[in-house]
Write an enzyme that holds these catalytic residues in place. Structure first.
Site, short mmCIF file in Angstrom:
data_model
loop_
_atom_site.label_atom_id
_atom_site.label_comp_id
_atom_site.label_asym_id
_atom_site.label_seq_id
_atom_site.Cartn_x
_atom_site.Cartn_y
_atom_site.Cartn_z
N HIS A 11 0.86 -1.19 0.00
CA HIS A 11 0.00 0.00 0.00
C HIS A 11 0.89 1.24 0.00
CE1 HIS A 11 -2.65 3.13 1.57
NE2 HIS A 11 -3.67 2.39 1.18
N ASP A 50 0.94 4.17 1.38
CA ASP A 50 1.29 4.73 2.69
C ASP A 50 2.26 3.81 3.44
OD1 ASP A 50 -0.38 6.92 2.28
OD2 ASP A 50 -2.10 5.93 3.20
N LYS A 51 2.04 2.50 3.31
CA LYS A 51 2.92 1.55 3.99
C LYS A 51 4.30 1.49 3.33
CE LYS A 51 1.31 0.62 7.55
NZ LYS A 51 2.15 1.22 8.57
N GLU A 73 10.63 11.50 6.97
CA GLU A 73 9.31 11.44 6.33
C GLU A 73 9.49 11.06 4.86
OE1 GLU A 73 6.90 11.84 8.37
OE2 GLU A 73 7.89 12.88 10.01
N GLU A 112 14.52 15.54 9.48
CA GLU A 112 15.65 16.03 10.26
C GLU A 112 16.39 14.83 10.86
OE1 GLU A 112 12.65 18.50 9.44
OE2 GLU A 112 12.35 17.23 11.22
N LYS A 172 -5.69 -4.30 0.54
CA LYS A 172 -6.34 -3.86 1.78
C LYS A 172 -7.28 -4.97 2.25
CE LYS A 172 -7.46 0.53 2.21
NZ LYS A 172 -8.12 1.86 2.04
N PHE A 184 -8.45 -4.76 -9.97
CA PHE A 184 -7.40 -4.06 -9.23
C PHE A 184 -6.05 -4.44 -9.85
CE2 PHE A 184 -5.89 -3.12 -4.58
CZ PHE A 184 -5.09 -2.09 -5.05
N ASP A 203 -1.84 5.57 -6.50
CA ASP A 203 -2.15 6.57 -5.47
C ASP A 203 -0.87 7.06 -4.82
OD1 ASP A 203 -5.19 6.69 -5.13
OD2 ASP A 203 -4.83 4.54 -4.96
N ALA A 204 -0.87 8.30 -4.40
CA ALA A 204 0.26 8.83 -3.62
C ALA A 204 0.22 8.25 -2.21
CB ALA A 204 0.21 10.35 -3.57
N ARG A 234 0.38 7.87 7.74
CA ARG A 234 -1.03 8.08 7.41
C ARG A 234 -1.89 6.85 7.69
NH1 ARG A 234 -2.38 11.07 1.77
NH2 ARG A 234 -1.81 9.02 0.91
N LYS A 235 -1.33 5.85 8.38
CA LYS A 235 -2.10 4.65 8.73
C LYS A 235 -1.96 4.36 10.23
CE LYS A 235 -4.14 3.40 4.95
NZ LYS A 235 -4.25 4.81 4.53
N LYS A 284 10.77 7.59 13.26
CA LYS A 284 11.10 8.32 14.48
C LYS A 284 11.99 7.47 15.39
CE LYS A 284 6.74 10.89 14.47
NZ LYS A 284 5.46 11.16 15.19
N LYS A 297 11.54 9.92 20.55
CA LYS A 297 10.20 10.45 20.24
C LYS A 297 9.17 9.58 20.96
CE LYS A 297 12.52 12.57 16.82
NZ LYS A 297 14.00 12.57 16.78
N ASP A 320 6.05 9.60 20.87
CA ASP A 320 4.98 9.10 20.02
C ASP A 320 5.17 7.60 19.78
OD1 ASP A 320 3.52 11.38 19.63
OD2 ASP A 320 4.50 11.94 17.77
#
Length: 418
Positions: free
Chosen positions: A16, A18-19, A44, A57, A178, A253, A261-262, A267-268, A288, A292, A294
């Site tokens: 995918h 995003d992945k 990123e 960074e 998916k 598909f 898709d971008a 984003r997941k 990260k 971090k 998060d």
């Protein structure tokens, strides 16, 4: 009668868009921590048709080839040559825009508020939280890995799609895909598999079959046999005659991945955690380094929640923790058991604070978060970046270990004796 309701969670495969970005970001993290376990990384990624952009960074002594890491990661996923469906690790453009971590952030993280001018604070006060924010961890007794059943099954199916593709069982599959699973609950117990949705990228033809209706019928038959049925072997409930299957519901598909898709890193976040079954603090994980919170505190709260459930103190447990940037000690810690606890949530919270050191440096040390890439041949976080960060039975994740069960029980026994 207990309340009956449906709950749905989704997962995505490693192909995918995003992945793809999450894995590239974490592959960069792996490469840096392998050479420099004190490196600071915030990487990123963006992918689109024929292009990968890496920004962020990084402060490190490590020497890495970002472009090569990008291409190797994409090739590992399966986007290479004709099999890539238009997106190719060998020919895509790679643009790199990486700077250094802000000195204002670096100073607060490297020397925590508690340590500044105070020689009495211990070594775990050396590092302050890399940002403010709140993180949540969760566990429940619905599956052997103590995860909610909808996300657990969705991940299992997504991971199995990749396995049968890479093993050559279903050679016609391509990397993007998916999954989505709907479970019926009675009270807080799963009782039935209501629906399974799978969208998987595939070749334009299979064994000479080009008619799309025949093609999709073949895919549906193969997926039921080689993908869906195997993932339910150790689960208490399984699909029944009324379970609804939706396989490639859009009808076709072929074009997928970054060609279709971008994608973006981070984003997941719901796929990465509990499928919406528990709350989320909003922070993404991939790219990260462990300073971090998060990332590191989300791992720690899962560790706490899983040990609570495994100890028998509750059937469901959610742990919230919050930090201020540059400060080591958490601002708050809260355990919620949703009425399933054998003792009060306040008593469990107190025991957790005695057993678990939730300062960032302590989390990093106790879970060895900065050493894991080097301990695993230079590739650890990239593997975690797809198919969920929690409940993984295919990986040895330190935050999944049940090594604090006895300490929790002893802490509560000691509290009760007073």
């Amino acid at each position: 009668m207990p309340h009956r309701y449906l709950f749905t969670s989704e997962s995505v495969t490693e192909g995918h868009p995003d992945k793809v970005c999450d894995q590239i970001s974490d592959a960069i993290l792996d490469a840096i921590l392998t050479q420099d376990n004190k490196g600071r990384v915030a990487a990123e990624c963006l992918v689109t048709t024929g292009l990968v952009v890496v920004a962020g960074e990084i402060t490190t002594n490590a020497v890495i080839d970002v472009s090569e890491i990008v291409r190797s990661t994409i090739a590992d996923i399966g986007y290479e040559g004709e099999r890539g469906g238009g997106f190719d690790a060998r020919t895509c453009g790679v643009s790199v825009a990486l700077g250094k971590q802000s000195p204002d952030i670096a100073s607060g993280v490297s020397t925590a508020l508690e340590k500044r001018g105070d020689d009495s604070s211990d070594a775990f006060d050396q590092i302050g939280a890399g940002d403010q924010g709140m993180m949540f961890g969760f566990a429940c007794d619905e599956t052997p890995e103590l995860m909610p059943m909808p996300i657990s099954v969705a991940h299992r199916i997504a991971r199995r799609l990749s396995e049968v593709r890479k093993l050559g069982v279903l050679k016609y599959l391509r990397p993007d895909g998916k999954t989505q699973v709907t479970i019926e609950y009675e009270g807080d117990k799963p009782v039935r598999v209501v629906a399974i949705v799978i969208s998987t990228q595939h070749e334009p033809s299979i064994d000479g079959i080009t008619d799309n209706d025949e093609l999709q019928a073949r895919i549906a038959e193969d997926l039921n046999k080689y993908v869906v049925q195997p993932v339910f072997q150790d689960l208490s409930i399984k699909p029944d005659k009324d379970t609804r299957y939706l396989i490639n519901p859009s009808g076709r598909f072929v074009v997928g991945g970054p060609q279709g898709d971008a994608g973006l890193t981070g984003r997941k976040i719901i796929v990465d955690t509990y499928g919406g079954y528990a709350r989320h603090g909003g922070g993404a994980f991939s790219g990260k380094d462990p300073t971090k919170v998060d990332r590191s505190a989300a791992y720690a709260t899962r560790w706490v929640a899983k040990n609570i459930v495994a100890s028998g103190l509750a059937r469901r447990a959610e742990v919230q923790i919050a930090y201020a940037i540059g400060v080591a000690q958490p601002v708050s810690v809260l355990v919620t058991t949703f009425g399933t606890g054998k003792i009060s949530d306040e008593e469990i919270t107190t025991a957790v604070q005695k057993v678990f050191d939730l300062r960032p440096a302590a989390i990093i040390k106790n879970l060895e978060l900065n050493l894991l890439p080097a301990q695993n041949g230079g590739k650890f976080y990239q593997r975690v970046a797809a198919y969920g960060h929690f409940g993984r039975t295919d990986l040895d994740l330190p935050w999944e270990r049940l090594d604090k069960v006895e300490e929790l029980k002893k802490a509560l026994e000691k509290a009760a004796s007073h």
